[in-house]
Enzyme design. Sequence first.
Site: not given
Length: 332
Positions: A227, A229-230, A232, A258-259
């Site tokens: 992951s 974050g912003a 992608g 994230g889940d």
Amino acid sequence: MSGFVTLTAAGAIDATYRVGALRRGAFARADSYTREVSGKGVNVAAALAAGGADAVAVVVLGADDVRFARCGLTAPLLRIVEVPGATRVNTSIIDAEGITTKVNAPTPPLTTEAWEATVEMLRRELAARGASWLVISGSLPQLAGTADLIDLGIVRALAREVGARVALDTSGAALDAVLADPAGIDLLTPNAEELAAAVGRPLHTLGDVVAAAREIVARGVDTVLASLGADGLVAVTAERAVFARSGAPYVANTAGAGDAALAGFLLGLSRTPAASAAGADPLAVAAASAAEWGAHAVAHASTLVSGPPHGIRTRVETAPDLDRVLTPEGEA
């Protein structure tokens, strides 16, 4: 559709406060407040169920909160292992700008008896569902009276007995322990900061992330879903790297994104036969699904998602620009 069992060895109650402004040391009156049974594996199971999958969540909860848990929306999914006392509370405070401040309670230790009961519950659920995936999510408690974390070796062995693959989403000492011996882990889902810590160097570009993920793959993990974050996310195997990014309709709460992305990736993988038959790229389908579910989640006021995503635009790159510079941490 595949069957899924999730494990949350450190269940939680998620408390979410919405405030107009949050100033350190100042009094704030919440505009709204919600409380729900959570923990990362519960969130994953809820998203999988929202996507139409057969999913259950094995979760350790304090006996004081079991009645509350059995009255909630996720009650049909929960397979509860009761321990004495109250469940830890994780608190999110969301201000008028949509910025989330999160404080998680310490992870309480598990007694040997409670861990054995948890393993037995997993054994029953994996066998009953013929599960294709076991998802281990969240903090891993210490065994009471020791400095040791609960041993995931027996859990991995259970998964192998029923032919289930294992996905792991954890952090800190638990992630370090797994990376030292990742045998039996098919999918690992670190964020960029955790991946940087795992390889011992900063990651500034998408190429840096892919190279770091491949180091983890070389240790025996089949796929790393990182992951960003912003920026992608990127799904990395020994041969492939697929980037995906979705635009959220708006940001209401970043907790649980994230889940949901992990659930989306697994849902995408469960469509692999249909995708292959239609000439689609299964890894690209899974990465796109992960990005869509992550964007879908941040538009929810609560940690748990309700229903699948609709109308979310997603960009997928099967040959991504590895020179792309990542957004610095803390910026959107």
